[in-house]
Design a protein around this motif. Structure first.
Motif, PDB file in Angstrom:
ATOM      1  N   ALA A  78      11.317  -1.215 -10.445  1.00 36.51           N
ATOM      2  CA  ALA A  78      11.961  -0.341 -11.428  1.00 36.51           C
ATOM      3  C   ALA A  78      10.910   0.358 -12.302  1.00 36.51           C
ATOM      4  O   ALA A  78      11.014   1.555 -12.579  1.00 36.51           O
ATOM      5  CB  ALA A  78      12.937  -1.135 -12.289  1.00 36.51           C
ATOM      6  N   LEU A  79       9.879  -0.408 -12.693  1.00 39.20           N
ATOM      7  CA  LEU A  79       8.770   0.165 -13.463  1.00 39.20           C
ATOM      8  C   LEU A  79       8.042   1.222 -12.646  1.00 39.20           C
ATOM      9  O   LEU A  79       7.673   2.280 -13.154  1.00 39.20           O
ATOM     10  CB  LEU A  79       7.754  -0.930 -13.792  1.00 39.20           C
ATOM     11  N   ALA A  80       7.829   0.888 -11.389  1.00 39.81           N
ATOM     12  CA  ALA A  80       7.114   1.804 -10.503  1.00 39.81           C
ATOM     13  C   ALA A  80       7.901   3.107 -10.353  1.00 39.81           C
ATOM     14  O   ALA A  80       7.320   4.193 -10.278  1.00 39.81           O
ATOM     15  CB  ALA A  80       6.885   1.160  -9.142  1.00 39.81           C
ATOM     16  N   GLU A  81       9.224   2.982 -10.364  1.00 40.17           N
ATOM     17  CA  GLU A  81      10.065   4.173 -10.224  1.00 40.17           C
ATOM     18  C   GLU A  81      10.003   5.021 -11.483  1.00 40.17           C
ATOM     19  O   GLU A  81       9.801   6.235 -11.422  1.00 40.17           O
ATOM     20  CB  GLU A  81      11.507   3.773  -9.925  1.00 40.17           C
ATOM     21  N   SER A  82      10.173   4.380 -12.655  1.00 39.92           N
ATOM     22  CA  SER A  82      10.232   5.157 -13.885  1.00 39.92           C
ATOM     23  C   SER A  82       8.880   5.775 -14.220  1.00 39.92           C
ATOM     24  O   SER A  82       8.817   6.794 -14.904  1.00 39.92           O
ATOM     25  CB  SER A  82      10.738   4.294 -15.043  1.00 39.92           C
ATOM     26  N   SER A  83       7.798   5.175 -13.722  1.00 42.46           N
ATOM     27  CA  SER A  83       6.472   5.720 -14.017  1.00 42.46           C
ATOM     28  C   SER A  83       5.976   6.666 -12.927  1.00 42.46           C
ATOM     29  O   SER A  83       4.913   7.261 -13.058  1.00 42.46           O
ATOM     30  CB  SER A  83       5.471   4.574 -14.175  1.00 42.46           C
ATOM     31  N   GLY A  84       6.738   6.760 -11.844  1.00 37.12           N
ATOM     32  CA  GLY A  84       6.324   7.623 -10.739  1.00 37.12           C
ATOM     33  C   GLY A  84       5.336   6.963  -9.795  1.00 37.12           C
ATOM     34  O   GLY A  84       4.979   7.523  -8.763  1.00 37.12           O
ATOM     35  N   LEU A  85       4.884   5.752 -10.143  1.00 41.39           N
ATOM     36  CA  LEU A  85       3.892   5.067  -9.309  1.00 41.39           C
ATOM     37  C   LEU A  85       4.459   4.667  -7.950  1.00 41.39           C
ATOM     38  O   LEU A  85       3.717   4.361  -7.023  1.00 41.39           O
ATOM     39  CB  LEU A  85       3.362   3.822 -10.035  1.00 41.39           C
ATOM     40  N   ILE A  86       5.773   4.677  -7.844  1.00 39.99           N
ATOM     41  CA  ILE A  86       6.440   4.291  -6.600  1.00 39.99           C
ATOM     42  C   ILE A  86       5.979   5.171  -5.426  1.00 39.99           C
ATOM     43  O   ILE A  86       5.940   4.725  -4.280  1.00 39.99           O
ATOM     44  CB  ILE A  86       7.997   4.358  -6.745  1.00 39.99           C
ATOM     45  N   VAL A  87       5.589   6.404  -5.748  1.00 40.82           N
ATOM     46  CA  VAL A  87       5.140   7.321  -4.698  1.00 40.82           C
ATOM     47  C   VAL A  87       3.848   6.798  -4.051  1.00 40.82           C
ATOM     48  O   VAL A  87       3.731   6.748  -2.822  1.00 40.82           O
ATOM     49  CB  VAL A  87       4.933   8.742  -5.269  1.00 40.82           C
ATOM     50  N   ASP A  88       2.906   6.370  -4.878  1.00 42.84           N
ATOM     51  CA  ASP A  88       1.642   5.830  -4.350  1.00 42.84           C
ATOM     52  C   ASP A  88       1.861   4.495  -3.649  1.00 42.84           C
ATOM     53  O   ASP A  88       1.256   4.224  -2.607  1.00 42.84           O
ATOM     54  CB  ASP A  88       0.631   5.643  -5.483  1.00 42.84           C
ATOM     55  N   ILE A  89       2.737   3.680  -4.232  1.00 36.58           N
ATOM     56  CA  ILE A  89       3.026   2.377  -3.622  1.00 36.58           C
ATOM     57  C   ILE A  89       3.684   2.584  -2.254  1.00 36.58           C
ATOM     58  O   ILE A  89       3.326   1.942  -1.273  1.00 36.58           O
ATOM     59  CB  ILE A  89       3.923   1.525  -4.552  1.00 36.58           C
ATOM     60  N   GLY A  90       4.631   3.523  -2.211  1.00 37.83           N
ATOM     61  CA  GLY A  90       5.307   3.826  -0.951  1.00 37.83           C
ATOM     62  C   GLY A  90       4.349   4.316   0.115  1.00 37.83           C
ATOM     63  O   GLY A  90       4.440   3.933   1.278  1.00 37.83           O
ATOM     64  N   GLU A  91       3.418   5.145  -0.301  1.00 38.69           N
ATOM     65  CA  GLU A  91       2.412   5.679   0.623  1.00 38.69           C
ATOM     66  C   GLU A  91       1.537   4.540   1.164  1.00 38.69           C
ATOM     67  O   GLU A  91       1.248   4.472   2.355  1.00 38.69           O
ATOM     68  CB  GLU A  91       1.549   6.712  -0.130  1.00 38.69           C
ATOM     69  N   TRP A  92       1.159   3.648   0.265  1.00 35.30           N
ATOM     70  CA  TRP A  92       0.320   2.510   0.662  1.00 35.30           C
ATOM     71  C   TRP A  92       1.082   1.605   1.635  1.00 35.30           C
ATOM     72  O   TRP A  92       0.547   1.206   2.677  1.00 35.30           O
ATOM     73  CB  TRP A  92      -0.124   1.721  -0.583  1.00 35.30           C
ATOM     74  N   MET A  93       2.332   1.320   1.315  1.00 37.07           N
ATOM     75  CA  MET A  93       3.170   0.475   2.174  1.00 37.07           C
ATOM     76  C   MET A  93       3.371   1.117   3.540  1.00 37.07           C
ATOM     77  O   MET A  93       3.382   0.441   4.565  1.00 37.07           O
ATOM     78  CB  MET A  93       4.530   0.216   1.514  1.00 37.07           C
ATOM     79  N   PHE A  94       3.557   2.436   3.532  1.00 36.13           N
ATOM     80  CA  PHE A  94       3.735   3.135   4.806  1.00 36.13           C
ATOM     81  C   PHE A  94       2.503   2.968   5.697  1.00 36.13           C
ATOM     82  O   PHE A  94       2.608   2.659   6.881  1.00 36.13           O
ATOM     83  CB  PHE A  94       4.031   4.624   4.574  1.00 36.13           C
ATOM     84  N   ARG A  95       1.317   3.162   5.093  1.00 36.42           N
ATOM     85  CA  ARG A  95       0.089   3.059   5.881  1.00 36.42           C
ATOM     86  C   ARG A  95      -0.118   1.662   6.450  1.00 36.42           C
ATOM     87  O   ARG A  95      -0.504   1.490   7.601  1.00 36.42           O
ATOM     88  CB  ARG A  95      -1.121   3.473   5.039  1.00 36.42           C
ATOM     89  N   GLU A  96       0.132   0.661   5.612  1.00 38.48           N
ATOM     90  CA  GLU A  96       0.003  -0.727   6.073  1.00 38.48           C
ATOM     91  C   GLU A  96       1.002  -1.013   7.201  1.00 38.48           C
ATOM     92  O   GLU A  96       0.659  -1.611   8.213  1.00 38.48           O
ATOM     93  CB  GLU A  96       0.259  -1.699   4.914  1.00 38.48           C
ATOM     94  N   SER A  97       2.236  -0.580   6.992  1.00 39.11           N
ATOM     95  CA  SER A  97       3.277  -0.818   7.993  1.00 39.11           C
ATOM     96  C   SER A  97       2.918  -0.136   9.307  1.00 39.11           C
ATOM     97  O   SER A  97       3.097  -0.711  10.385  1.00 39.11           O
ATOM     98  CB  SER A  97       4.621  -0.296   7.486  1.00 39.11           C
ATOM     99  N   ALA A  98       2.401   1.082   9.214  1.00 41.86           N
ATOM    100  CA  ALA A  98       2.033   1.835  10.415  1.00 41.86           C
ATOM    101  C   ALA A  98       0.900   1.128  11.166  1.00 41.86           C
ATOM    102  O   ALA A  98       0.927   1.018  12.386  1.00 41.86           O
ATOM    103  CB  ALA A  98       1.621   3.259  10.030  1.00 41.86           C
ATOM    104  N   ARG A  99      -0.065   0.637  10.414  1.00 45.51           N
ATOM    105  CA  ARG A  99      -1.221  -0.031  11.012  1.00 45.51           C
ATOM    106  C   ARG A  99      -0.776  -1.280  11.783  1.00 45.51           C
ATOM    107  O   ARG A  99      -1.138  -1.484  12.938  1.00 45.51           O
ATOM    108  CB  ARG A  99      -2.194  -0.425   9.896  1.00 45.51           C
ATOM    109  N   TRP A 100       0.055  -2.103  11.134  1.00 46.53           N
ATOM    110  CA  TRP A 100       0.507  -3.326  11.803  1.00 46.53           C
ATOM    111  C   TRP A 100       1.452  -3.003  12.952  1.00 46.53           C
ATOM    112  O   TRP A 100       1.402  -3.655  13.994  1.00 46.53           O
ATOM    113  CB  TRP A 100       1.184  -4.261  10.795  1.00 46.53           C
ATOM    114  N   ALA A 101       2.296  -2.008  12.786  1.00 49.90           N
ATOM    115  CA  ALA A 101       3.231  -1.641  13.864  1.00 49.90           C
ATOM    116  C   ALA A 101       2.456  -1.214  15.112  1.00 49.90           C
ATOM    117  O   ALA A 101       2.810  -1.598  16.233  1.00 49.90           O
ATOM    118  CB  ALA A 101       4.156  -0.516  13.395  1.00 49.90           C
ATOM    119  N   ARG A 102       1.400  -0.452  14.906  1.00 48.19           N
ATOM    120  CA  ARG A 102       0.627  -0.001  16.056  1.00 48.19           C
ATOM    121  C   ARG A 102       0.001  -1.191  16.767  1.00 48.19           C
ATOM    122  O   ARG A 102      -0.016  -1.281  17.985  1.00 48.19           O
ATOM    123  CB  ARG A 102      -0.457   0.992  15.623  1.00 48.19           C
ATOM    124  N   ARG A 103      -0.507  -2.117  15.978  1.00 45.92           N
ATOM    125  CA  ARG A 103      -1.134  -3.298  16.560  1.00 45.92           C
ATOM    126  C   ARG A 103      -0.131  -4.104  17.390  1.00 45.92           C
ATOM    127  O   ARG A 103      -0.391  -4.485  18.519  1.00 45.92           O
ATOM    128  CB  ARG A 103      -1.699  -4.141  15.422  1.00 45.92           C
TER     129      ARG A 103
END
Ligand code: C2E
Ligand code: CA
Ligand code: CA
Ligand code: CA
Length: 280
Positions: A78-103
């Motif tokens: 909720a904090l991440a959403e109200s501060s806009g940080l959710i965008v960076d967190i989402g991007e980071w999560m996407f990259r990690e997820s993509a890396r493991w999915a490929r593996r």
């Protein structure tokens, strides 16, 4: 009445100030969390109910805070959403997820899928957000079918052109879409027909109340039948007991996720579990 109001005010003010201060500190810390390498991706298996095999995993963020320890997303999304940080967190999560999915897809699980969560705020944000995703997937050689994006039904209610357009972008890239927390909101099946959704995730508040001949059981059966008619697969969340699993299986549910099978775990641990090919 005036006096009581003043009392109430002075009673609540310190607590509110502490809460506000706490929130400010946490937001500040969160700002530095990605660069300080404090985010962790946890994975929870999504199990094919009929065979007990792990077909997919949901990526869930955790925050390894230097003082507070492992912080749950419940305490910072909720904090991440109200501060806009959710965008960076989402991007980071996407990259990690993509890396493991490929593996995992490269290592004997060619159809494996990783599911990533998107807050309405992330999903609705302006600009060509997914272009960076697609470019990254191209760079690491990951096909869209490796990923599922989980969104909540509230998004589909205010069906703006933006939402439709983003869903089409995902579709064009081969990424699948899951409707998360089904049963908690308006739960209208009508928009499942209108939008191209691949998975329905039945909320754990539903799963919890499953019992033979209960109304939640009848409702779940009806939801599953209709979802299948509309071409969706169904995932039940929060499966904690063998009885719940058996009832879901009898109702025709495709997949289960929950503590009965496994809790969310660090990526390396999930990697080992998947390698062991243990049936859950
Ligand atoms: P969610 O998307 O509904 O995720 C499922 C939550 O249910 C997870 O909580 C999971 O640990 C929990 N769970 C799974 N099985 C069981 C069970 O059998 N019993 C019970 N009681 N709980 C179970 P978690 O990891 O604390 O995440 C909470 C919420 O935070 C998520 O709910 C999601 O809305 C949000 N979230 C987590 N990671 C992300 C992320 O990377 N991005 C965004 N935007 N939101 C995230
Ligand atoms: Ca989810
Ligand atoms: Ca959910
Ligand atoms: Ca939820």
């Amino acid at each position: 009445a005036k006096g009581a109001g003043r009392n109430r005010f002075s009673y609540f003010t310190p607590a509110l100030q502490v809460a506000a201060l706490n929130r400010m500190r946490l937001t500040n810390d969160l700002r530095g969390a990605i660069r300080a390498n404090q985010l962790r991706v946890y994975f929870q298996p999504i199990v094919h109910l009929r065979t007990g095999r792990i077909h997919k995993a949901e990526a869930l963020v955790r925050w390894q805070h230097p003082q507070r320890g492992l912080v749950s997303p419940v305490d910072f999304i909720a904090l991440a959403e109200s501060s806009g940080l959710i965008v960076d967190i989402g991007e980071w999560m996407f990259r990690e997820s993509a890396r493991w999915a490929r593996r995992w897809r490269g290592e004997h699980h060619p159809d494996f899928q990783v599911s990533v969560n998107q807050s309405p705020l992330e999903f609705q944000r302006e600009g060509q957000a997914y272009d960076r995703w697609f470019a990254h997937m191209h760079d690491i050689g990951l096909e869209g079918a490796a990923l599922v994006v989980e969104i909540t039904e509230g998004l589909l209610l205010d069906a703006s052109a933006g939402v439709t357009d983003k869903l089409l972008q995902l579709r064009d890239a081969g990424i699948q879409v899951a409707l998360d927390d089904f049963g908690t909101g308006y739960s209208s099946l009508s928009y499942l027909k209108k939008f191209d959704i691949d998975y329905l995730k039945i909320d754990r508040s539903f799963t919890r109340n499953l019992a033979p001949q209960s109304s939640d059981m009848a409702l779940s059966e009806a939801i599953i039948v209709m979802a299948h008619k509309l071409g969706l697969r169904v995932v039940a969340e929060g499966v904690e007991t063998a009885e719940q699993r058996d009832l879901l299986l009898a109702a025709g549910c495709d997949y289960g996720q929950g503590y009965l099978f496994a809790r969310p775990m660090p990526a390396e641990e999930f990697d080992a579990l998947l390698r062991s090919q243990r049936v859950l």
